[in-house]
Design a protein around this motif. Sequence first.
Motif, PDB file in Angstrom:
ATOM      1  N   PRO A  17      36.732  40.816  22.990  1.00  0.00           N
ATOM      2  CA  PRO A  17      36.055  40.262  24.171  1.00  0.00           C
ATOM      3  C   PRO A  17      37.018  39.782  25.259  1.00  0.00           C
ATOM      4  N   ALA A  18      38.264  39.466  24.866  1.00  0.00           N
ATOM      5  CA  ALA A  18      39.238  38.963  25.837  1.00  0.00           C
ATOM      6  C   ALA A  18      39.990  40.089  26.536  1.00  0.00           C
ATOM      7  N   ALA A  19      39.856  41.319  26.062  1.00  0.00           N
ATOM      8  CA  ALA A  19      40.589  42.442  26.657  1.00  0.00           C
ATOM      9  C   ALA A  19      40.045  42.750  28.049  1.00  0.00           C
ATOM     10  N   LYS A  20      40.965  42.986  28.982  1.00  0.00           N
ATOM     11  CA  LYS A  20      40.578  43.269  30.363  1.00  0.00           C
ATOM     12  C   LYS A  20      40.541  44.773  30.591  1.00  0.00           C
ATOM     13  N   PRO A  21      39.443  45.306  31.095  1.00  0.00           N
ATOM     14  CA  PRO A  21      39.372  46.746  31.361  1.00  0.00           C
ATOM     15  C   PRO A  21      40.415  47.171  32.388  1.00  0.00           C
ATOM     16  N   PHE A  22      40.942  48.377  32.218  1.00  0.00           N
ATOM     17  CA  PHE A  22      41.899  48.936  33.162  1.00  0.00           C
ATOM     18  C   PHE A  22      41.170  49.622  34.311  1.00  0.00           C
ATOM     19  N   ILE A  23      40.040  50.249  33.986  1.00  0.00           N
ATOM     20  CA  ILE A  23      39.179  50.900  34.976  1.00  0.00           C
ATOM     21  C   ILE A  23      37.762  50.391  34.783  1.00  0.00           C
ATOM     22  N   SER A  24      37.122  49.973  35.867  1.00  0.00           N
ATOM     23  CA  SER A  24      35.736  49.503  35.790  1.00  0.00           C
ATOM     24  C   SER A  24      34.890  50.183  36.861  1.00  0.00           C
ATOM     25  N   PHE A  25      33.808  50.783  36.418  1.00  0.00           N
ATOM     26  CA  PHE A  25      32.769  51.251  37.329  1.00  0.00           C
ATOM     27  C   PHE A  25      31.658  50.199  37.290  1.00  0.00           C
ATOM     28  N   GLU A  78      31.146  49.453  42.894  1.00  0.00           N
ATOM     29  CA  GLU A  78      32.589  49.263  42.996  1.00  0.00           C
ATOM     30  C   GLU A  78      33.314  50.037  41.898  1.00  0.00           C
ATOM     31  N   ILE A  79      34.514  50.506  42.240  1.00  0.00           N
ATOM     32  CA  ILE A  79      35.419  51.105  41.265  1.00  0.00           C
ATOM     33  C   ILE A  79      36.710  50.308  41.298  1.00  0.00           C
ATOM     34  N   ILE A  80      37.010  49.649  40.195  1.00  0.00           N
ATOM     35  CA  ILE A  80      38.194  48.788  40.090  1.00  0.00           C
ATOM     36  C   ILE A  80      39.218  49.470  39.194  1.00  0.00           C
ATOM     37  N   LEU A  81      40.455  49.602  39.673  1.00  0.00           N
ATOM     38  CA  LEU A  81      41.529  50.208  38.891  1.00  0.00           C
ATOM     39  C   LEU A  81      42.705  49.236  38.828  1.00  0.00           C
ATOM     40  N   ASP A  82      43.024  48.797  37.643  1.00  0.00           N
ATOM     41  CA  ASP A  82      44.125  47.859  37.420  1.00  0.00           C
ATOM     42  C   ASP A  82      43.999  46.626  38.323  1.00  0.00           C
ATOM     43  N   GLY A  83      42.770  46.115  38.422  1.00  0.00           N
ATOM     44  CA  GLY A  83      42.512  44.900  39.180  1.00  0.00           C
ATOM     45  C   GLY A  83      42.324  45.085  40.668  1.00  0.00           C
ATOM     46  N   THR A  84      42.413  46.334  41.174  1.00  0.00           N
ATOM     47  CA  THR A  84      42.296  46.586  42.606  1.00  0.00           C
ATOM     48  C   THR A  84      41.041  47.397  42.905  1.00  0.00           C
ATOM     49  N   ASP A  85      40.273  46.929  43.880  1.00  0.00           N
ATOM     50  CA  ASP A  85      39.095  47.672  44.321  1.00  0.00           C
ATOM     51  C   ASP A  85      39.571  48.909  45.093  1.00  0.00           C
ATOM     52  N   MET A  86      39.101  50.083  44.656  1.00  0.00           N
ATOM     53  CA  MET A  86      39.551  51.336  45.249  1.00  0.00           C
ATOM     54  C   MET A  86      38.807  51.714  46.530  1.00  0.00           C
ATOM     55  N   ALA A  87      37.883  50.886  46.972  1.00  0.00           N
ATOM     56  CA  ALA A  87      37.099  51.202  48.177  1.00  0.00           C
ATOM     57  C   ALA A  87      38.027  51.435  49.370  1.00  0.00           C
ATOM     58  N   GLY A  88      37.861  52.591  50.019  1.00  0.00           N
ATOM     59  CA  GLY A  88      38.648  52.910  51.210  1.00  0.00           C
ATOM     60  C   GLY A  88      40.055  53.400  50.942  1.00  0.00           C
ATOM     61  N   THR A  89      40.485  53.431  49.678  1.00  0.00           N
ATOM     62  CA  THR A  89      41.836  53.903  49.362  1.00  0.00           C
ATOM     63  C   THR A  89      41.831  55.424  49.255  1.00  0.00           C
ATOM     64  N   PRO A  90      42.604  56.118  50.078  1.00  0.00           N
ATOM     65  CA  PRO A  90      42.602  57.590  50.035  1.00  0.00           C
ATOM     66  C   PRO A  90      43.221  58.102  48.736  1.00  0.00           C
ATOM     67  N   PRO A  91      42.928  59.343  48.356  1.00  0.00           N
ATOM     68  CA  PRO A  91      43.426  59.901  47.084  1.00  0.00           C
ATOM     69  C   PRO A  91      44.940  59.800  46.926  1.00  0.00           C
ATOM     70  N   TYR A  92      45.688  60.074  47.996  1.00  0.00           N
ATOM     71  CA  TYR A  92      47.149  60.111  47.877  1.00  0.00           C
ATOM     72  C   TYR A  92      47.776  58.727  47.694  1.00  0.00           C
ATOM     73  N   LYS A  93      46.983  57.674  47.907  1.00  0.00           N
ATOM     74  CA  LYS A  93      47.507  56.327  47.701  1.00  0.00           C
ATOM     75  C   LYS A  93      47.015  55.700  46.394  1.00  0.00           C
ATOM     76  N   ARG A  94      46.253  56.440  45.627  1.00  0.00           N
ATOM     77  CA  ARG A  94      45.755  55.918  44.354  1.00  0.00           C
ATOM     78  C   ARG A  94      46.742  56.249  43.241  1.00  0.00           C
ATOM     79  N   PRO A  95      46.907  55.341  42.261  1.00  0.00           N
ATOM     80  CA  PRO A  95      47.868  55.581  41.169  1.00  0.00           C
ATOM     81  C   PRO A  95      47.293  56.500  40.098  1.00  0.00           C
TER      82      PRO A  95
END
Length: 380
Positions: A17-25, A78-95
């Motif tokens: 229960p304490a584990a933090k998701p890396f990717i969240s939809f 929302e799509i959260i990746l490694d704690g960052t909301d991916m909204a508005g982030t273009p493909p080439y700037k995503r990890p």
Amino acid sequence: MKSLGNIRRSFAPWTDPAAKPFISFKNVTKRFGDFTAVDDLSLNIYHREFFALLGASGCGKSTLLRMLAGFEQPTAGEIILDGTDMAGTPPYKRPVNMMFQSYALFPHMTVEKNIAFGLRQDGMSKDAIGERVSQMLKMVKLEQFASRKPNQLSGGQRQRVALARSLAKRPKVLLLDEPLGALDKKLREETQFELMDLQQNLGLTFVVVTHDQEEAMTMADRIAVMSHGKVVQVATPAEIYEAPNCRFVADFIGDVNIFDGKVVSADGTSVELAVDAGLTIKVATSDMPAKGSSAGFAIRPEKLRVTRQPPANPTVNASSGELWDIAYLGDMTVFHVKLKNGQVVKASSLNAQRAVDDPFTYDQDVWVTFAEDAGVLLKD
């Protein structure tokens, strides 16, 4: 310790229960005009997990992957990746990096230059590019093919080049869209295990989209079974197979026999179902449906036993029938048996010995039996 099926590795952060998701939809919806491809979907994926999105064509799995990559934007959610909301982030700037089914290799470039392409776009120094490309070639065992062009390679080799190019930039997440669909069966099976080993050695998060059940079952730590833009069940391969949470999942994953009946008793540890023509099924379960309600029962072919002689108690979890078809598949034999209630069931038996004494033949009268814990009660 009992478990549903063998466990590949002890990795299971989703149980903490304490584990933090890396990717969240989070409540993600994607509409194309009047068509809803992804419908209010929520899903968590963990760091270093090999995660599979499994479903039929049009279920929304590729759309979900493309939204994570940034090629599509959610209509809502929302799509959260490694704690960052991916909204508005273009493909080439995503990890993240994406490996397509077609591989999308540059035909005029050598293997070496294909792998180096993204690194040059990022402005990496020539020496650093050379070192990284050498590492990638060694990783996918293509050092001797560095100077060849894609049309001089086999399908499996092109697949490895695409994989090396996707991993060269060291993304946090590798997205694979039907990555093995173009390979023949034997090479596909070999590559599945290579991908698993590679993922664990690199310590990356892999998300794969596939409609191939065996592929998902082989590679993934967990599988999300999708239908009509929604996730129907998320679980380990063994849990998906042995404990489907509904009729759709039971029927979609592997071969299954499904019986429908009425609940005649429920004592807290087991339920009895009355099926047509006097067949009674007793199933061990903690689910207690109301007496008189309709319910289903799902059981896999390998859990059924075909015998010539009736069991000690022929009134529960047993039915006589006629052997209609036999298929010898090498590692196993599949039997189609028409039960006394008219239903045809599939049973399978492992061929553990080369020779069989007194083998079954067509049109024989047989009995089909199974244990109380061999199948599952279906909720819908």
